[in-house]
Design a protein around this motif. Structure first.
Motif, short mmCIF file in Angstrom:
data_model
loop_
_atom_site.label_atom_id
_atom_site.label_comp_id
_atom_site.label_asym_id
_atom_site.label_seq_id
_atom_site.Cartn_x
_atom_site.Cartn_y
_atom_site.Cartn_z
N THR A 129 -7.99 -12.65 -19.34
CA THR A 129 -9.19 -12.78 -18.50
C THR A 129 -8.93 -12.43 -17.04
OG1 THR A 129 -8.74 -15.12 -18.10
CG2 THR A 129 -10.14 -14.58 -19.99
N THR A 130 -7.73 -11.93 -16.72
CA THR A 130 -7.44 -11.47 -15.36
C THR A 130 -7.05 -9.99 -15.43
OG1 THR A 130 -5.07 -11.98 -15.45
CG2 THR A 130 -6.55 -13.75 -14.73
N LEU A 131 -7.19 -9.30 -14.31
CA LEU A 131 -6.82 -7.89 -14.29
C LEU A 131 -5.34 -7.72 -14.57
CD1 LEU A 131 -7.61 -4.94 -13.80
CD2 LEU A 131 -7.20 -5.32 -11.35
N LEU A 132 -4.50 -8.58 -13.98
CA LEU A 132 -3.06 -8.47 -14.19
C LEU A 132 -2.70 -8.59 -15.66
CD1 LEU A 132 -0.31 -9.97 -11.96
CD2 LEU A 132 -0.14 -10.18 -14.43
N ASP A 166 -11.84 -8.08 -22.29
CA ASP A 166 -13.26 -8.02 -21.91
C ASP A 166 -13.33 -7.88 -20.39
OD1 ASP A 166 -15.93 -8.40 -21.32
OD2 ASP A 166 -16.21 -10.02 -22.79
N LEU A 167 -13.72 -6.71 -19.92
CA LEU A 167 -13.76 -6.44 -18.49
C LEU A 167 -14.80 -7.29 -17.77
CD1 LEU A 167 -13.41 -2.53 -18.53
CD2 LEU A 167 -11.62 -4.27 -18.41
N LEU A 173 -13.36 -13.61 -11.46
CA LEU A 173 -12.02 -13.64 -10.90
C LEU A 173 -12.08 -13.75 -9.37
CD1 LEU A 173 -9.21 -13.40 -12.27
CD2 LEU A 173 -9.25 -10.97 -11.68
N PRO A 174 -11.37 -14.70 -8.77
CA PRO A 174 -11.35 -14.76 -7.30
C PRO A 174 -10.78 -13.46 -6.72
CG PRO A 174 -10.42 -16.76 -8.26
CD PRO A 174 -10.59 -15.78 -9.39
N PRO A 175 -11.23 -13.06 -5.54
CA PRO A 175 -10.75 -11.80 -4.94
C PRO A 175 -9.23 -11.70 -4.85
CG PRO A 175 -12.64 -12.63 -3.72
CD PRO A 175 -12.28 -13.69 -4.72
N ARG A 176 -8.58 -12.81 -4.53
CA ARG A 176 -7.11 -12.78 -4.42
C ARG A 176 -6.47 -12.44 -5.76
NH1 ARG A 176 -3.20 -17.93 -3.03
NH2 ARG A 176 -1.24 -16.75 -2.84
N GLU A 177 -7.03 -12.95 -6.86
CA GLU A 177 -6.49 -12.66 -8.19
C GLU A 177 -6.76 -11.21 -8.59
OE1 GLU A 177 -4.70 -14.41 -10.22
OE2 GLU A 177 -4.89 -16.50 -9.59
N LEU A 178 -7.92 -10.69 -8.20
CA LEU A 178 -8.21 -9.28 -8.47
C LEU A 178 -7.19 -8.39 -7.77
CD1 LEU A 178 -10.24 -7.24 -9.80
CD2 LEU A 178 -11.34 -7.12 -7.56
N SER A 179 -6.91 -8.69 -6.51
CA SER A 179 -5.91 -7.93 -5.76
C SER A 179 -4.54 -8.02 -6.43
CB SER A 179 -5.82 -8.44 -4.32
OG SER A 179 -6.97 -8.11 -3.58
N ALA A 180 -4.17 -9.22 -6.87
CA ALA A 180 -2.88 -9.40 -7.51
C ALA A 180 -2.75 -8.53 -8.75
CB ALA A 180 -2.67 -10.88 -7.88
N GLY A 181 -3.82 -8.41 -9.52
CA GLY A 181 -3.79 -7.54 -10.69
C GLY A 181 -3.68 -6.08 -10.31
N MET A 182 -4.29 -5.71 -9.19
CA MET A 182 -4.25 -4.31 -8.76
C MET A 182 -2.82 -3.87 -8.42
SD MET A 182 -6.63 -2.08 -8.86
CE MET A 182 -8.14 -3.03 -8.68
#
Length: 359
Positions: A129-132, A166-167, A173-182
């Motif tokens: 459930t996270t980008l990472l 599932d995108l 997702l909090p913005p910080r977690e999205l960045s971490a996945g990126m």
């Protein structure tokens, strides 16, 4: 929906990538389920998605129970792993009970390790459930918990039965977690695809805004790259180690600062910049290459400099890295931007020069 197949010596399994997949999860998951299932998630994810997975299992006609764990990297340890075993045993889970990992990388890693060891091996499914976790940790069967002296030092290679990414879950997702996945997305371009790296440079703003088609393209591309690498090297005897680009430095940051203080992706971002600096010191790449890596990480709102701590602490942490062989530290560096290598470092002065601005 896009479907990829991961082909390993253990077995082949699908990765489903798309939007609103949890709404039809009963159809996608039913072929991969046993007669009973355990949904294992955490207290942050459960309010958003647990009921959807419970409904899917009801529609598939599979009895189930749930185990809800505390959230955070600091809980990726034996104590939390035992909470999983407690729940499995209390609910009389059998060897063919399917464990479902619903959450990010911490949940995926712990549930995978629990599945690998419960009654000497139970099937499991990843629902990242996270980008990472969607682009990296849910694919390839690396499972583990942390030890105070090193990250992911206790675990197993154990492949899931399926991965359902599932995108739509990324919207919560909090913005910080999205960045971490990126950070992990960028990593793939650095280590093996300079064309993808250039595409990320052009499209990072849209990706951070979660433009649907571009985000789906990025997730698919990363999963495809990882599936190909895992198929060629399931247990990390060779090129799969490339996927650890930035991680030796990154794991040192996480261990020194305390697990959870820096998110894994944040530590990897700074670690990838340091890997670029190390490759510069070895005469492989240029300062311009490192600057491009740093600029792309910054565009994803990620740190590009590590915290400051003594060099002896860096060495202490990095000497516990899983890539160490015969006491020799091995780093993932670059032959060029878009082409990784495995580099043995016997002269620690090279590392000191790499880290000097941050000591």
């Amino acid at each position: 929906m896009h479907t990829l197949t991961v082909q390993t010596p253990s077995h082949a399994y699908p990765i489903y990538i798309g939007r609103d997949l949890l709404d039809n999860a009963h159809e996608l998951l039913k072929p991969h389920l046993g007669k009973k299932a355990a949904i294992i998630t955490n207290e942050t994810v459960a309010p958003f998605y647990l009921q959807k997975v419970q409904t899917a299992l009801d529609r598939a006609g599979v009895p189930h129970f749930s185990i809800i764990l505390p959230d955070g990297e600091e809980h990726k340890n034996w104590q939390t792993l035992n909470l999983i075993f407690d729940g499995l045993m209390a609910n009389r889970a059998e060897r063919k009970t399917t464990l479902i990992a619903l959450g990010g990388g911490v949940i995926g890693d712990m549930v995978g390790f629990a599945a690998a060891t419960y009654q000497r091996g139970a099937p499991f499914i990843q629902i990242p459930t996270t980008l990472l976790s969607q682009v990296d940790s849910s694919v390839g069967g690396k499972t583990a918990i942390n030890h105070p002296l090193g990250k992911n030092m206790i675990g197993a290679f154990y492949q899931p039965q399926a991965v359902l990414a599932d995108l739509s879950t990324l919207h919560t997702l909090p913005p910080r977690e999205l960045s971490a996945g990126m950070a992990e997305v960028v990593k793939y371009g650095i280590l093996g695809d300079d064309g993808f790296f250039a595409w990320l440079e052009q499209n990072m703003a849209d990706l951070m805004a979660q433009a649907p088609e571009k985000l789906a393209q990025a997730v698919y591309h990363c999963c495809k790259m990882k599936a190909e690498i895992v198929a060629a090297d399931e247990t990390e005897q060779g090129i799969r180690a490339w996927l650890n680009l930035g991680h030796t430095f990154g794991h040192a940051i996480e261990a020194e600062m305390g697990y959870g203080v820096w998110l894994h992706g944040e530590a990897v971002a700074a670690g990838c910049v340091l890997a670029g600096r190390l490759s510069e010191q070895l005469g492989k790449t240029t300062a311009g290459d490192t600057a491009r890596i740093a600029a792309l990480m910054q565009a994803a709102k990620l740190p590009t400099e590590p915290p400051r701590f003594p060099f002896k602490q860096w060495l202490a942490h990095m000497s516990h890295d899983k890539k160490v062989e015969g006491g020799i530290m091995r780093f993932i560096g670059l032959d060029r931007l878009g082409k990784a290598n495995i580099t043995e470092i016997t002269d620690t002065e090279i590392l000191r020069r790499t880290l000097q601005p941050y000591l």
